[in-house]
Design a protein around this motif. Structure first.
Motif, PDB file in Angstrom:
ATOM      1  N   LEU A 128       0.810  -1.223   0.000  1.00  0.00           N
ATOM      2  CA  LEU A 128       0.000   0.000   0.000  1.00  0.00           C
ATOM      3  C   LEU A 128       0.843   1.274   0.000  1.00  0.00           C
ATOM      4  CD1 LEU A 128      -2.758  -1.025   2.576  1.00  0.00           C
ATOM      5  CD2 LEU A 128      -2.856  -1.134   0.083  1.00  0.00           C
ATOM      6  N   ALA A 129       2.173   1.085  -0.055  1.00  0.00           N
ATOM      7  CA  ALA A 129       3.046   2.239   0.119  1.00  0.00           C
ATOM      8  C   ALA A 129       2.808   3.331  -0.915  1.00  0.00           C
ATOM      9  CB  ALA A 129       4.501   1.796   0.097  1.00  0.00           C
ATOM     10  N   ASN A 130       2.340   2.922  -2.090  1.00  0.00           N
ATOM     11  CA  ASN A 130       2.088   3.927  -3.128  1.00  0.00           C
ATOM     12  C   ASN A 130       0.632   4.336  -3.214  1.00  0.00           C
ATOM     13  OD1 ASN A 130       4.510   4.786  -4.122  1.00  0.00           O
ATOM     14  ND2 ASN A 130       4.741   3.014  -5.480  1.00  0.00           N
ATOM     15  N   GLU A 131      -0.189   3.863  -2.253  1.00  0.00           N
ATOM     16  CA  GLU A 131      -1.608   4.227  -2.249  1.00  0.00           C
ATOM     17  C   GLU A 131      -1.931   4.915  -0.938  1.00  0.00           C
ATOM     18  OE1 GLU A 131      -4.201   0.895  -3.490  1.00  0.00           O
ATOM     19  OE2 GLU A 131      -2.307  -0.060  -4.001  1.00  0.00           O
ATOM     20  N   PRO A 132      -1.668   6.204  -0.865  1.00  0.00           N
ATOM     21  CA  PRO A 132      -1.752   6.945   0.397  1.00  0.00           C
ATOM     22  C   PRO A 132      -3.059   6.745   1.157  1.00  0.00           C
ATOM     23  CG  PRO A 132      -0.946   8.347  -1.369  1.00  0.00           C
ATOM     24  CD  PRO A 132      -1.306   7.044  -1.996  1.00  0.00           C
ATOM     25  N   ALA A 133      -4.186   6.788   0.457  1.00  0.00           N
ATOM     26  CA  ALA A 133      -5.468   6.704   1.158  1.00  0.00           C
ATOM     27  C   ALA A 133      -5.672   5.326   1.776  1.00  0.00           C
ATOM     28  CB  ALA A 133      -6.610   7.042   0.205  1.00  0.00           C
ATOM     29  N   ALA A 134      -5.383   4.292   1.005  1.00  0.00           N
ATOM     30  CA  ALA A 134      -5.548   2.931   1.507  1.00  0.00           C
ATOM     31  C   ALA A 134      -4.573   2.665   2.652  1.00  0.00           C
ATOM     32  CB  ALA A 134      -5.311   1.930   0.383  1.00  0.00           C
ATOM     33  N   ARG A 135      -3.382   3.230   2.525  1.00  0.00           N
ATOM     34  CA  ARG A 135      -2.369   3.056   3.559  1.00  0.00           C
ATOM     35  C   ARG A 135      -2.830   3.711   4.860  1.00  0.00           C
ATOM     36  NH1 ARG A 135       1.911   6.179   5.305  1.00  0.00           N
ATOM     37  NH2 ARG A 135       3.706   5.009   6.082  1.00  0.00           N
ATOM     38  N   PHE A 136      -3.375   4.902   4.743  1.00  0.00           N
ATOM     39  CA  PHE A 136      -3.878   5.631   5.904  1.00  0.00           C
ATOM     40  C   PHE A 136      -4.958   4.810   6.609  1.00  0.00           C
ATOM     41  CE2 PHE A 136      -5.909   9.275   8.071  1.00  0.00           C
ATOM     42  CZ  PHE A 136      -4.783   9.987   8.469  1.00  0.00           C
ATOM     43  N   GLN A 137      -5.852   4.240   5.776  1.00  0.00           N
ATOM     44  CA  GLN A 137      -6.932   3.416   6.306  1.00  0.00           C
ATOM     45  C   GLN A 137      -6.357   2.199   7.043  1.00  0.00           C
ATOM     46  OE1 GLN A 137     -10.245   4.225   6.223  1.00  0.00           O
ATOM     47  NE2 GLN A 137     -10.309   2.535   7.689  1.00  0.00           N
ATOM     48  N   ALA A 138      -5.327   1.589   6.459  1.00  0.00           N
ATOM     49  CA  ALA A 138      -4.715   0.403   7.081  1.00  0.00           C
ATOM     50  C   ALA A 138      -4.171   0.763   8.453  1.00  0.00           C
ATOM     51  CB  ALA A 138      -3.609  -0.140   6.178  1.00  0.00           C
ATOM     52  N   LEU A 139      -3.555   1.935   8.553  1.00  0.00           N
ATOM     53  CA  LEU A 139      -2.970   2.330   9.843  1.00  0.00           C
ATOM     54  C   LEU A 139      -4.078   2.639  10.856  1.00  0.00           C
ATOM     55  CD1 LEU A 139       0.079   4.460   8.667  1.00  0.00           C
ATOM     56  CD2 LEU A 139       0.018   2.083   9.441  1.00  0.00           C
ATOM     57  N   GLN A 140      -5.197   3.172  10.356  1.00  0.00           N
ATOM     58  CA  GLN A 140      -6.316   3.413  11.277  1.00  0.00           C
ATOM     59  C   GLN A 140      -6.924   2.092  11.736  1.00  0.00           C
ATOM     60  OE1 GLN A 140      -8.810   6.297   9.165  1.00  0.00           O
ATOM     61  NE2 GLN A 140      -7.991   7.895  10.477  1.00  0.00           N
ATOM     62  N   ASP A 141      -7.024   1.145  10.816  1.00  0.00           N
ATOM     63  CA  ASP A 141      -7.542  -0.175  11.187  1.00  0.00           C
ATOM     64  C   ASP A 141      -6.627  -0.844  12.207  1.00  0.00           C
ATOM     65  OD1 ASP A 141      -9.590   0.250   9.470  1.00  0.00           O
ATOM     66  OD2 ASP A 141      -8.779  -0.980   7.838  1.00  0.00           O
ATOM     67  N   ALA A 142      -5.340  -0.679  11.995  1.00  0.00           N
ATOM     68  CA  ALA A 142      -4.379  -1.278  12.918  1.00  0.00           C
ATOM     69  C   ALA A 142      -4.585  -0.730  14.328  1.00  0.00           C
ATOM     70  CB  ALA A 142      -2.951  -1.014  12.442  1.00  0.00           C
ATOM     71  N   GLU A 143      -4.842   0.568  14.417  1.00  0.00           N
ATOM     72  CA  GLU A 143      -5.045   1.167  15.738  1.00  0.00           C
ATOM     73  C   GLU A 143      -6.275   0.564  16.424  1.00  0.00           C
ATOM     74  OE1 GLU A 143      -6.407   5.192  16.241  1.00  0.00           O
ATOM     75  OE2 GLU A 143      -4.825   5.666  17.671  1.00  0.00           O
ATOM     76  N   LYS A 144      -7.312   0.273  15.617  1.00  0.00           N
ATOM     77  CA  LYS A 144      -8.522  -0.325  16.201  1.00  0.00           C
ATOM     78  C   LYS A 144      -8.198  -1.688  16.809  1.00  0.00           C
ATOM     79  CE  LYS A 144     -11.799   1.997  13.197  1.00  0.00           C
ATOM     80  NZ  LYS A 144     -12.007   1.984  11.740  1.00  0.00           N
ATOM     81  N   ILE A 145      -7.448  -2.483  16.066  1.00  0.00           N
ATOM     82  CA  ILE A 145      -7.062  -3.810  16.577  1.00  0.00           C
ATOM     83  C   ILE A 145      -6.278  -3.655  17.869  1.00  0.00           C
ATOM     84  CG2 ILE A 145      -5.584  -5.808  16.120  1.00  0.00           C
ATOM     85  CD1 ILE A 145      -6.262  -5.456  13.168  1.00  0.00           C
ATOM     86  N   PHE A 146      -5.379  -2.693  17.844  1.00  0.00           N
ATOM     87  CA  PHE A 146      -4.509  -2.447  18.997  1.00  0.00           C
ATOM     88  C   PHE A 146      -5.357  -2.180  20.244  1.00  0.00           C
ATOM     89  CE2 PHE A 146      -1.335   0.471  21.129  1.00  0.00           C
ATOM     90  CZ  PHE A 146      -0.430  -0.533  21.416  1.00  0.00           C
TER      91      PHE A 146
END
Lengths: 309, 559
Positions: free
Chosen positions: B498-516
């Protein structure tokens, strides 16, 4: 006398050696890491850092190499200040502390002596009570309170002297006063007690009977003897004043060694802790020797051991 | 929940930044505008000279060795890299001339450099970058930040550091004014990263000529930034001076002529010096008593730092490995009361792991927190339920932990409060508070020698990843035995596919925080505010959220 001094020097070196060794091992017992980036460094990076500063070796090996370096005059480098030489760190910082300490000692012991004499001569009068009051204040008010009050009222409100920093002689006034409160208190108390005792002794009565002038009795006979205990406390006090005060240096932004020393202990800056401890120890030992020699000058009754009986 | 939190934020900012005209856009704008844009004034003062107080001496002016805020801040004002941060926290071109050429896969950057000069008249070239970076990664240099900033980002950094062959670092000078940098994987925050002082250039000839004396004092330094250091006697100096650099490429946009620095380590003393007119800017004031004297005063400048504090639960402890126990602990103390009654400095109760007002969605420009909101709010009833459930699972009716924390006055008060709240809300819980110096805390965290730890994290570049990748399994900064395969997967994806897809990457990091937070891995406590006093005649005062703290390039003194 020569033999006595040689003996003293030998013991001084021995004492320093013991202090150095003890401090070294005690310091290694302090928990904590000297690397403030610790939480961000990887394990591989930590290894490199430990290796660079020889901290990966067993403590006895570190001890031997440290002591060997000291003999060569190398105090090592600081972690806290990007590899700066410890000798340089100390050299640059001892000046302001020593100057402030010296000024405070001078001001403090002079005023203190004066207050003590007044108190003794005018026992139980308003003069005595006010000098005792000043002494109690000086002893009981913590220096940070006094320094803070001075800074705010004399510096900010009255604007008589600079609030803080270290740019010239006028910048030393407020910290000197703040620092002098303690020596004033100590000297005044000792001086008063001693003076009262000395004034009631036989030789003073004799001097009076012989018709010596009041001035002579006080300053030639009484003061000289009353000074002995004062000098005993002033010696070590001089060292502790001249090696800096964390509080005063912090409040008045004085680039002194006291603040640097405390910080070095907090951040495990090993070589700075060692270097500064050794310097302080050396100064204390020296001052004790000087005090011993001074005793003889002031009071012929106390001649150094080994001297003519 | 989300709404009330934002209302609170808004009110807080309104109240605290009354001197700001533009708060109308809500808290998102407040952040941007907090860098003072100045008051109405009668033009520039005749003497463009100010005095700034710093909280510490400069431990190092060698950009490769620097590791502290004062050093980074000074380097940022007297030197420059490819980019620098502007008052809105955006990276703007420094030595780079126009946008770099980036390869299709986003890993090879070619930067064209503008013609510029060192303070000794020599040109700044691409070779200067190569030299400085190689120096920073070489193990013999033992740079604290070099490997940390480069490994995993610049290609070949790990190999270079481990082998001692710095040429393995994938940075090349294609010509005097062309620099090629190859990355391990695309880095969306590349420009902000390049603004960090570790990536500044150094003149090889000068550094080697000076040898051990390099960066020891002002005479043994070269400058290529908006200012040059004209007086600095070395690491023990408690005052120093920088003056406008007439060789700087953008000197026409630099107004201040001279900045005098003094060290002041006591907040009340700094405020006194400010009152007496001996200083125009104070260090960050840490004592509530001092800050309170200036509440509502336009000279008090306050901003929310992206530095966040939390309780870490060491999952090597059997009881803390239990999710219900962790959940109970994380919900059982009132954070609002903590920041309002104890800290009293504008800090926010943190209910998250990626700070507020730090990063924005690449497309919608919404704050990271807007997407994820509050993930962990005070709820004693819920906490009790988890607690009882957890105790049942562990087959016990009481638990005892130690809480390792700092030994400053503020930490002690704060942690006593937290312990008190936890013990009151969770029956059968006993917590022993261990207050230790910072260096001890670091050491014990590294060795995972704790049950619960109160610590914090400040970012080094403008991207949520600086917080998100802390918690990957076996991560160098995890240090609490947290592990969740799903979390790891999301972070890995953000770094690679996702490194070249800023929006999807941002979403992934937000999802990760939810899991956390579903795992209740930590209990966030607060996000810190900075409070300093600034002369109201000083316009364009600029602080930064990452890396160097202040930029004086944009400041000017009004009449």
């Amino acid at each position: 006398m020569v033999k006595y001094i040689a003996q003293r020097v030998f013991y001084m070196i021995l004492t320093l050696f013991i202090i150095a060794s003890l401090t070294f091992f005690l310091m290694k017992l302090i928990p904590g890491t000297p690397f403030k980036m610790g939480e961000k460094m990887s394990d591989a990076q930590m290894e490199v850092m430990l290796e660079k500063y020889d901290l990966d070796k067993p403590v006895p090996v570190q001890y031997v190499s440290y002591m060997t370096n000291i003999l060569k005059g190398d105090l090592g480098t600081s972690f806290q200040f990007g590899d700066a030489e410890v000798s340089e760190l100390i050299g640059n910082r001892i000046g302001p502390s020593a100057l402030l300490g010296f000024q405070a000692l001078l001001v403090g012991s002079l005023i203190g002596t004066l207050l003590g004499i007044i108190g003794a001569l005018k026992q139980n009068t308003w003069a005595d009570y006010s000098s005792t009051f000043v002494a109690v204040l000086g002893k009981s008010i913590p220096s940070f309170v006094f320094a803070g009050l001075l800074q705010y009222y004399v510096g900010v409100k009255l604007g008589w002297f600079p609030v803080a920093f270290w740019k010239g002689p006028e910048y030393t006034v407020l910290p000197t006063i703040a620092l002098a409160m303690f020596p004033i208190a100590i000297t005044a108390r000792f001086m008063r007690t001693e003076m009262i005792e000395v004034l009631s002794s036989d030789y003073i009565t004799l001097a009076k009977a012989k018709g010596s002038s009041y001035f002579d009795i006080i300053f030639k006979h009484a003061l000289r003897n009353a000074l002995i205990p004062v000098i005993t406390v002033l010696g070590p006090l001089a060292v502790s004043l001249m090696t800096g005060s964390l509080v005063i240096e912090k409040i008045f932004s004085v680039p002194g060694i006291g603040e640097q020393f405390v910080t070095s202990v907090q951040v495990n800056d090993y070589s700075v802790i060692m270097g500064t401890t050794l310097l302080f120890a050396f100064l204390f030992i020296m001052i004790i020797l000087v005090v011993d020699i001074l005793y003889g000058l002031i009071d012929p009754r106390i001649r150094l051991a080994g001297g003519k009986q | 929940m989300k709404k009330s939190k934002h209302t609170l934020l808004f009110i807080l900012f309104l109240a605290l930044s009354v001197f700001l005209a533009a708060c109308g856009g809500g808290n998102e704008d407040a952040e941007k505008d907090n860098n003072k844009t100045g008051e109405e004034s009668g033009g520039l003062a005749d003497t463009q000279e100010i005095t700034v107080l710093e909280s510490a001496e400069i431990p190092s002016m060698d950009s490769v060795m620097a590791q502290d805020t004062v050093g980074f801040s000074m380097l940022n004002n007297v030197n420059e890299g490819l980019y620098r941060l502007d008052p809105e926290q955006n990276p703007v071109p420094g030595l780079v001339d126009g946008d770099p050429t980036v390869s299709e896969d986003g890993t090879v950057y070619t930067f064209k450099l503008r013609e510029s000069q060192w303070s000794n008249g020599e040109p700044v070239t691409a070779h200067d970058f190569v030299y400085a970076w190689q120096r920073a990664i070489h193990p013999d240099t033992a740079s604290p930040y070099g490997p940390y900033m480069m490994v995993g980002k610049i290609k070949g950094a790990k190999e270079a550091f481990e082998s001692g062959d710095a040429t393995k670092l994938a940075v090349k000078a294609l010509s005097d004014l062309e620099l090629e940098v190859t990355l391990e994987q695309p880095i969306p925050y590349m420009e902000s990263l390049m603004a960090f002082p570790t990536f500044y250039p150094q003149n090889q000839k000068f550094v080697e000529e000076k040898g051990k004396d390099y960066a020891k004092n002002a005479e043994n330094l070269l400058f290529n930034g908006p200012f040059k250091m004209t007086d600095w006697n070395g690491v023990t100096a408690s005052s120093w001076t920088i003056e406008k650099n007439e060789n700087y490429w953008d000197k026409d946009n630099v107004t201040l002529e001279k900045i005098n620095y003094n060290v002041s380590k006591d907040p009340q003393a700094a405020a006194n010096a400010f009152e007496a007119g001996e200083a125009d800017v104070t260090p960050k004031l840490s004592t509530p008593a001092v800050i309170m004297q200036y509440e509502g005063d336009p000279r008090l400048v306050r901003w929310l730092e992206p530095t966040i504090f939390w309780l870490k639960f060491n999952q090597e402890n059997e009881a803390l490995a239990n999710k219900n126990i962790r959940m109970a602990l994380s919900l059982a103390f009132d954070k609002d009361a903590m920041v309002n009654d104890i800290l009293q400095n504008g800090s926010l109760a943190a209910n998250y792991a990626v700070p507020a007002e730090f990063v924005r969605h690449p497309e919608t420009d919404a704050d990271f927190r807007e997407g994820n909101g509050d993930m962990n709010t005070y709820n004693p009833e819920e906490a009790k339920k988890h607690w009882e459930q957890g105790l049942k699972e562990l087959g016990t009716d009481s638990l005892e932990f130690s809480l390792l924390s700092g030994d400053t006055e503020t930490s002690k008060t704060l942690d006593t409060y937290i312990v008190d709240q936890l013990q009151n809300n969770l029956p059968g819980l006993k917590i022993n508070l261990e207050s230790v110096p910072f260096s001890v805390r670091l050491d014990r965290e590294n060795n995972m020698d704790y049950d619960i730890l109160h610590s914090g994290w400040g970012p080094d570049y403008l991207d949520p990843m600086t917080f998100s990748d802390l918690w990957i399994t076996g991560g160098g900064n995890n240090k609490m035995a947290y592990s969740n395969a799903e979390y790891d997967k999301l972070i890995n994806e953000a770094n690679t596919t996702l490194a070249n897809e800023p929006a999807a990457r941002f979403q992934a990091l937000q999802d990760a925080e939810k899991i956390f937070f579903e795992d209740a891995a930590i209990a966030p406590t607060y996000q810190r505010s900075a409070n300093i006093l600034v002369n109201d005649k000083l316009e364009g005062f600029t602080y930064h959220l990452v890396g160097p703290e202040y930029s004086w390039k944009f400041a000017k003194l009004n009449k």
